[in-house]
Write a protein that holds these residues in place. Structure first.
Motif, PDB file in Angstrom:
ATOM      1  N   ARG A 146      -6.345  -4.957  -3.983  1.00 37.69           N
ATOM      2  CA  ARG A 146      -5.720  -3.794  -4.872  1.00 37.69           C
ATOM      3  C   ARG A 146      -4.889  -4.448  -5.870  1.00 37.69           C
ATOM      4  N   MET A 147      -5.108  -5.485  -6.534  1.00 35.15           N
ATOM      5  CA  MET A 147      -4.333  -6.047  -7.793  1.00 35.15           C
ATOM      6  C   MET A 147      -4.250  -5.262  -8.740  1.00 35.15           C
ATOM      7  N   ASP A 179       9.052  -5.520  -4.933  1.00 32.42           N
ATOM      8  CA  ASP A 179       9.101  -4.169  -4.213  1.00 32.42           C
ATOM      9  C   ASP A 179       8.124  -4.351  -3.032  1.00 32.42           C
ATOM     10  N   GLN A 180       7.935  -3.347  -2.242  1.00 33.63           N
ATOM     11  CA  GLN A 180       7.123  -3.455  -0.743  1.00 33.63           C
ATOM     12  C   GLN A 180       5.711  -3.720  -1.503  1.00 33.63           C
ATOM     13  N   LEU A 198       0.068  -3.833   4.705  1.00 34.34           N
ATOM     14  CA  LEU A 198       0.907  -4.667   3.724  1.00 34.34           C
ATOM     15  C   LEU A 198       0.719  -6.195   4.134  1.00 34.34           C
ATOM     16  N   THR A 199       1.028  -6.146   5.526  1.00 37.09           N
ATOM     17  CA  THR A 199       0.804  -7.704   6.053  1.00 37.09           C
ATOM     18  C   THR A 199      -0.510  -8.115   6.061  1.00 37.09           C
ATOM     19  N   GLU A 200      -1.464  -7.487   6.235  1.00 41.14           N
ATOM     20  CA  GLU A 200      -2.930  -7.853   6.102  1.00 41.14           C
ATOM     21  C   GLU A 200      -3.305  -8.308   4.794  1.00 41.14           C
ATOM     22  N   LEU A 201      -2.625  -7.342   3.963  1.00 41.50           N
ATOM     23  CA  LEU A 201      -2.988  -7.708   2.400  1.00 41.50           C
ATOM     24  C   LEU A 201      -2.298  -9.015   2.014  1.00 41.50           C
ATOM     25  N   GLN A 202      -0.986  -9.252   2.384  1.00 41.33           N
ATOM     26  CA  GLN A 202      -0.340 -10.297   1.737  1.00 41.33           C
ATOM     27  C   GLN A 202      -0.960 -11.733   2.476  1.00 41.33           C
ATOM     28  N   GLU A 235      -0.546   6.334   2.045  1.00 40.89           N
ATOM     29  CA  GLU A 235      -0.541   5.910   3.585  1.00 40.89           C
ATOM     30  C   GLU A 235      -0.592   4.684   3.901  1.00 40.89           C
ATOM     31  N   PHE A 236      -0.338   3.661   2.810  1.00 42.09           N
ATOM     32  CA  PHE A 236      -0.230   2.412   3.251  1.00 42.09           C
ATOM     33  C   PHE A 236       0.714   2.001   3.952  1.00 42.09           C
TER      34      PHE A 236
END
Length: 828
Positions: free
Chosen positions: A115-116, A79-80, A200-204, A194-195
């Motif tokens: 945030r794992m 998922d996202q 998400l791009t920065e996290l991944q 609010e993510f």
């Protein structure tokens, strides 16, 4: 009434010409002020992250897939909020390779910004088989570090029959040897509401950096990384294409203008066109995506055409001794009508794409149409006014002219070459026209078999970079792209999990007694591509197969199923709520969650498909098969979704082509009837471009270029870009035709004068748009090449197919009686 309307239009056109020459400075200032306003809109431009999402959004098949991703859990479902770690190598299940993954997970887990929440992969499963108490990545790493290679192999063999483990190792997994060449680990992240996509791009990408630092064989993959590459593609493609376009345009504009000041004026007008169009894009809120990369190139092509015509026509008057004001008034007045006709027909061609059911294609139609109107205003009003101001400045301060002669004349080699078709057409116009119709019709019939496709990889750089990419200097060199390689690795190594099945999403009350029996009822007589099971039945994986499999493993659960199977079919038909409760609480619970939603109101059924079946056959069979279900059912999966998009792409291409041709033909017939009393000239104008489009379609099929997300617009755009050549030639022909009605002289003058401008426009336009072939994505490269071919075919049509058609039209025009007298009387 018609006569007065035509005269009124001519008078208004003349007044516009007078306005340009009487108040050039005011016009220049007004356009510059508007440019400042539109420049503010450029700061508001947003981009479309995922190029394919915009195509599939709102489709029933995509909505079904979205529902599946949201409602069901599974080892291969991402998922996202999840990141995949793809691990490849000669054997990714050795002790050291498993440790490399666990060290990566430990580093991700230790970073609170990432945030794992959990991780699921071969390394984590093996670690917990060795030490069931190992919950964190650090504990799992220590468990594997404390085990021997033999113990690791035994642990792998112990879990090898687990479907969850089999789903995340490659198809070449050997349970006896405990080896595999690829594996997948899914890292889930606990993110706040609010993510957004940027977060998400920065996290991944941070996870990707950690993975790459641990081992070059571990790659992170996810929606954020894909979005980042799609966004980078837009900037990198523009950085590569636009300099090439500008260099090519500059080279040929130098040859066309042969005067640095006129060249600077032409380039400045092109710049204003781009600023205005991008400013509108920002104000309108339309996101900038890969389709829109082609728009500035198309506008430059049309702008170059307008610019060359206005400057060339102005020079034709000045070399005859007319002063600048008189020369520009004549040029503007004569060209204004042609410019209006070209603008309207080009808007019809580009704007025909707004009928598409696909939002990116509609957006391209809107933006390009508005851009064409801006191009007309800038080159029809600003450029002539600026030219007069500059020439006055030159004269006042004694700045010399470098070369102010037209591109071609009747005495030049180019002029004589372009006039050949008039000589040939005069001798046998009927034979010439019939031959062109036969050849064009043949190419059109051949081209009707062109393929249609839609694939995410069309929007991504190929795995193997083109030869020229490594030679591109900084700062134009593109960044590194890995998504295509990752997708190919997934397809090559996890094919059993992804490509050889479709999914039926079924909605209904699955706690009703006979719900499960109804679910499997269609499996006995599936459609052709799904009939791969024993005796031609369907090979399905669903909540029913999970129940049956666990019933065979667990005697107590098996007895529960038997007690509630009144029909003796092996499928429970009462007390389903209790059976589900027992199943979800059992070791088979995670597998059941893949097929039955938590509220028991929907299921997904995965069907194996015939590997030899085509995408079209699978999609059609899936849709037909879904109708056999008792409850609401929708066939989905990427094969089904992409086929649905392909169908819409084909429909869009044909609808756009028909709409562009019909609107252009009707408008031209009405325009020539009102302005000149010669309605059939509208049909004559469409003839060359119809031949050009037929040749373009045939060329597409011959070169193996399908109609895809980008090239679906090519047919109607070809009408918009190409018809300008016929309109300009016809407008000049009518000016020269005059009262003498000398067709041959009018055509030779047209072909040698305006034909020279058309040749210059064709070279700059075809080479400029052809520069899109250097874009780093296949979809843009194909579009650029096809636009270049379309422009070339349109030019050839204007100088080869149009003259014999005009000779035939002249026979009608000069004949007595019939339609000609009727039109003349109607105008009176």
């Amino acid at each position: 009434m018609s006569q007065s309307l035509g005269d009124r239009i001519e008078r208004e056109t003349a007044r516009l010409g007078e306005l340009i020459v009487s108040r050039p400075r005011a016009i220049v200032v007004a356009f510059l002020l508007l440019t400042v306003v539109f420049a503010g809109g450029m700061t508001m431009i947003t981009s479309e992250a995922d190029a394919t999402d915009a195509f599939t959004e709102g489709m029933p098949e995509q909505e079904a897939l979205d529902a599946i991703n949201e409602e069901f859990e599974g080892p291969f479902t991402v998922d996202q909020e999840s990141t995949q770690l793809l691990h490849t190598g000669s054997d990714v299940l050795t002790r050291e390779e498993l440790l490399a993954v666990l060290r990566t997970l430990e580093a991700v887990e230790d970073d609170p910004q990432l945030r794992m929440e959990s991780a699921n992969g071969p390394a984590t499963i093996v670690a917990q088989a060795i030490d069931p108490e190992a919950e964190t990545a650090a504990e799992q790493r220590r468990a594997v570090e404390g085990a021997t290679e033999t113990e690791v192999r035994q642990a792998i063999q112990a879990v090898s029959d687990d479907p969850q483990f089999q789903a995340i190792v490659s198809d070449d997994f050997n349970p006896n040897e405990a080896t595999a060449s690829a594996s997948m680990t899914v890292v889930s992240h606990q993110v706040p509401p609010e993510f957004d996509d940027d977060d998400l791009t920065e996290l991944q990408t941070s996870v990707a950096t950690i993975a790459d630092g641990e081992s070059s064989d571990i790659r992170a993959f996810g929606a954020g990384i894909v979005n980042e590459e799609f966004e980078n593609i837009i900037g990198d493609s523009l950085a590569i294409v636009m300099p090439i376009v500008m260099v090519l345009l500059l080279a040929f504009l130098i040859a066309a203008y042969r005067d640095p000041i006129d060249l600077a004026l032409g380039l400045f007008a092109l710049l204003l066109t781009i600023i205005w169009t991008f400013g509108f894009l920002g104000f309108s809120g339309i996101p900038f995506d890969q389709q829109l990369i082609a728009v500035p190139v198309l506008l430059l092509a049309v702008g170059v055409d307008f610019g060359i015509h206005i400057i060339n026509r102005y020079r034709e008057e000045t070399v005859q001794g007319y002063n600048p004001i008189a020369a520009m008034q004549t040029a503007s007045t004569q060209l204004m009508t042609a410019f209006v006709i070209v603008t309207v027909t080009t808007v019809f061609g580009f704007g025909a794409n707004v009928v598409s059911d696909l939002e990116p294609i509609r957006n391209m139609g809107i933006v390009s149409s508005v851009g064409i109107v801006f191009t007309f205003l800038i080159f029809g009003f600003f450029l002539p006014a600026a030219k007069l101001e500059v020439d006055e400045f030159r004269e006042r301060y004694g700045v010399p002219e470098f070369n102010s002669t037209p591109i071609a004349s009747e005495d030049s080699s180019l002029g004589r070459a372009l006039s050949i078709s008039a000589i040939v057409g005069q001798r046998a116009p009927v034979v010439f026209v019939v031959a062109l119709l036969l050849v064009g019709g043949g190419m059109g019939l051949y081209g009707a078999g062109v393929d249609t496709s839609f694939d995410q990889e069309d929007f991504l750089p190929p795995e193997e970079e083109a030869w020229y990419v490594e030679h591109i200097p900084e700062p134009f060199a593109p960044g590194e792209y890995t998504v295509t390689s990752t997708i190919n690795t997934l397809e090559d190594n996890f094919e059993a999990n992804q490509d050889e099945s479709i999914t039926i999403y079924v909605e209904g009350p699955f706690e009703e007694d006979h719900a499960l029996e109804a679910l499997v009822a269609p499996d006995e007589e599936p459609t052709d591509s799904l009939a791969v099971g024993p005796g031609g039945t369907a090979d399905a994986q669903s909540i029913v197969t999970v129940i049956q499999s666990y019933a065979a493993e667990d005697p107590e659960f098996g007895e529960l199923v038997d007690r509630n199977d009144r029909s003796g079919s092996g499928i429970p038909d009462r007390n389903l709520d209790r059976i589900y409760d027992e199943l979800f609480a059992s070791p088979a619970g995670p597998q059941a969650e893949q097929y039955l939603s938590e509220d028991r109101r929907s299921v997904q059924v995965e069907y194996s498909i015939d590997a030899s079946a085509t995408q079209e056959e699978v999609a059609a069979d899936g849709a037909e098969f879904a109708e056999e279900f008792r409850y609401t059912a929708t066939a989905t999966g990427m094969v089904v979704i992409f086929d649905a998009v392909s169908d819409i792409i084909f429909e869009s291409a044909i609808q756009g082509l028909v709409l562009a041709i019909v609107l252009s033909a009707v408008f031209l017939v009405i325009s020539y009837a009102i302005l000149d009393g010669k309605p059939l000239l509208g049909v004559v104008n469409v003839f060359p471009i119809a031949i050009a489009v037929a040749f373009l379609l045939g060329t597409m099929r011959a070169l193996g270029m399908p109609l895809n997300a980008m090239t679906a617009t090519i047919l109607s755009i070809s009408i918009g870009v190409g018809i300008a050549y016929s309109v300009h030639a016809t407008a000049r022909f009518l000016d020269e035709y005059g009262e003498d009605a000398d067709v041959f002289t009018a055509l030779t003058t047209t072909l040698s004068g305006t034909g020279g401008a058309l040749a210059g426009s064709m070279l700059t336009t075809s080479l400029g748009t052809g520069a899109l072939a250097f874009a780093i994505t296949p979809v843009l490269g194909d579009f650029g090449l096809l636009i270049a071919l379309s422009v070339f075919y349109s030019f050839v049509g204007a100088v080869v197919a149009l003259p014999p058609a005009l000779f035939l039209w002249a026979r009608y025009d000069q004949a007595d009686g019939g339609l000609r007298e009727f039109v003349s009387s109607a105008r009176q």
